[in-house]
Design a protein around this motif. Structure first.
Motif, short mmCIF file in Angstrom:
data_model
loop_
_atom_site.label_atom_id
_atom_site.label_comp_id
_atom_site.label_asym_id
_atom_site.label_seq_id
_atom_site.Cartn_x
_atom_site.Cartn_y
_atom_site.Cartn_z
N LEU A 35 4.72 35.17 3.44
CA LEU A 35 6.19 34.90 2.47
C LEU A 35 6.21 35.48 1.05
CD1 LEU A 35 8.60 33.10 2.30
CD2 LEU A 35 7.11 31.06 1.73
N LEU A 36 5.04 35.67 0.39
CA LEU A 36 5.16 36.27 -0.89
C LEU A 36 5.41 37.80 -0.74
CD1 LEU A 36 2.16 34.51 -2.73
CD2 LEU A 36 4.60 34.29 -3.19
N THR A 37 4.98 38.40 0.20
CA THR A 37 5.13 39.94 0.35
C THR A 37 6.61 39.92 0.59
OG1 THR A 37 3.20 40.39 1.11
CG2 THR A 37 4.91 41.80 2.00
N LEU A 38 7.28 38.96 1.38
CA LEU A 38 8.81 39.23 1.62
C LEU A 38 9.59 38.79 0.61
CD1 LEU A 38 11.04 39.41 3.73
CD2 LEU A 38 10.86 37.16 4.28
N ILE A 39 9.19 37.78 -0.44
CA ILE A 39 9.79 37.51 -1.54
C ILE A 39 9.90 38.81 -2.63
CG2 ILE A 39 9.72 36.06 -3.78
CD1 ILE A 39 8.37 33.90 -1.79
N LYS A 40 8.68 39.41 -2.63
CA LYS A 40 8.58 40.76 -3.49
C LYS A 40 9.80 41.74 -2.96
CE LYS A 40 5.73 44.54 -4.82
NZ LYS A 40 6.05 44.52 -6.09
N PRO B 293 -3.50 34.59 -8.53
CA PRO B 293 -3.95 35.97 -8.67
C PRO B 293 -3.11 37.00 -7.49
CG PRO B 293 -5.62 34.65 -8.51
CD PRO B 293 -4.30 33.70 -8.20
N LEU B 294 -2.62 36.49 -6.40
CA LEU B 294 -1.70 37.25 -5.53
C LEU B 294 -0.41 37.35 -6.13
CD1 LEU B 294 -1.48 38.77 -2.96
CD2 LEU B 294 -0.94 36.64 -1.86
N LEU B 295 0.40 36.51 -6.89
CA LEU B 295 1.30 36.60 -7.60
C LEU B 295 1.65 37.83 -8.60
CD1 LEU B 295 2.54 32.76 -8.07
CD2 LEU B 295 3.83 34.50 -7.01
N LYS B 296 0.07 37.90 -9.36
CA LYS B 296 -0.06 38.81 -10.30
C LYS B 296 -0.19 40.26 -9.75
CE LYS B 296 -1.67 40.94 -13.99
NZ LYS B 296 -0.75 41.28 -15.09
N GLU B 297 -0.77 40.08 -8.62
CA GLU B 297 -1.02 41.47 -7.95
C GLU B 297 0.20 42.15 -7.38
OE1 GLU B 297 -3.25 43.05 -3.65
OE2 GLU B 297 -4.17 41.03 -4.54
N LEU B 298 0.90 41.07 -6.77
CA LEU B 298 2.27 41.78 -6.14
C LEU B 298 3.31 41.80 -7.24
CD1 LEU B 298 2.53 39.46 -2.96
CD2 LEU B 298 1.97 41.97 -2.97
N GLY B 299 3.11 41.70 -8.53
CA GLY B 299 3.98 41.72 -9.66
C GLY B 299 5.36 41.09 -9.25
N ILE B 300 5.16 39.63 -8.63
CA ILE B 300 6.41 38.93 -8.60
C ILE B 300 6.49 38.34 -9.95
CG2 ILE B 300 7.21 36.86 -7.10
CD1 ILE B 300 5.44 37.60 -4.68
#
Length: 289
Positions: free
Chosen positions: A193-198, A225-232
């Motif tokens: 879901l986070l990948t899609l949001i990005k 940390p995943l939010l940080k990694e993906l730059g969301i």
């Protein structure tokens, strides 16, 4: 950095105080930017959504307050829009939303249950469990999978800027022994879901409503940390229904963001969402709550 909050509910929906009372508290707490986001009208009545007939008054009261408190606080008007898979989405709105400053997209309801009601992932566990047993055969993972399927569809269709409490189903699901937010299956669902949001260039709210009393943020802190990694981009909201809860959970949420290396939050300034640095300015945060 000035604190902000864009997710709040006043007495036009299921909030417990008037718009003006929330403004008074926001000013007293030192906020410089504050947004109203009542639950948007749906094509059926619920106890928490605004009635479509009340929308003009909602907008008129906001305009009055925006003018009255100009110079003291920057006010914004939005709605929290329900996405109900194959039933209702932002694009189905039967009322004008183009004159609003922002929209939050959230999933509260899933499929219809045998009694004709919609499965609600929010509210009491007893109600949640009733829907789980009657609509999903007691299979909590089938329900969690369905929630994230609906969430991905909501994000794909778009029409809003903020993704609201993106994994709120975890609060009730965690009371089922078969489920854990630490299981790889759940980590994958949230990660997808986070990948899609990005990809959709949306903002994730760090929703602190349940942090103080129940120990949950949405999304859970393990995903910071995943939010940080993906730059969301993220913004911190309390989803408050009482003025006294306006900053609930902000201090520990900001500290958790810092621990994950996230040092900017997005705020609506004028008409655009902009990153605002807060690293090194922790002294302005409310460390008592």
């Amino acid at each position: 950095m000035f604190l902000s909050n864009y997710h709040s509910h006043c007495n036009f929906c299921d909030g417990r105080s008037s718009m003006e009372e929330f403004v008074h508290f926001a000013i007293a707490k030192g906020l410089k930017r504050y947004g109203f986001s009542s639950h948007a009208p749906l094509p059926f009545d619920t106890f928490w959504n605004m009635r479509a007939d009340d929308l003009p008054e909602y907008k008129a009261e906001f305009r009055r307050l925006k003018e009255k408190y100009a110079g003291q606080i920057e006010l914004f008007l939005g709605l929290e829009m329900d996405y109900i898979h194959e039933v209702f989405e932002v694009q189905d709105a039967f009322y004008p939303v183009d004159d609003l400053d922002y929209l939050i997209g959230s999933v509260h309801y899933l499929d219809r249950l045998p009694d004709g009601s919609f499965m609600s992932i929010d509210g009491s566990f007893s109600k949640f469990n009733h829907g789980l047993q009657t609509g999903y055969g007691g299979d909590v993972w089938a329900l969690v999978d369905r929630f994230f399927e609906a969430s991905r569809a909501m994000v794909s269709k778009g029409g809003f800027q903020l993704v609201g409490h993106m994994d709120k189903i975890a609060l009730n699901a965690s009371k089922c022994p078969e489920f854990s937010i630490r299981y790889p299956r759940y980590l994958t669902l949230v990660g997808d879901l986070l990948t899609l949001i990005k990809e959709q260039k949306m903002i994730v709210e760090i929703n602190t409503k349940s942090l103080v009393g129940k120990g949950f943020t949405y999304p859970d802190v393990q995903f910071f940390p995943l939010l940080k990694e993906l730059g969301i981009p993220v913004t911190v909201n309390s989803d408050c229904h009482y003025p006294t809860n306006l900053l609930d959970g902000f201090a520990p949420a900001y500290q958790a963001l810092k621990a994950a290396g996230i040092t900017t939050v997005h705020q609506l300034i004028g008409s655009t969402w902009q990153p605002v640095e807060w690293e090194g300015r922790r002294k302005v945060l409310p460390l008592r709550y």
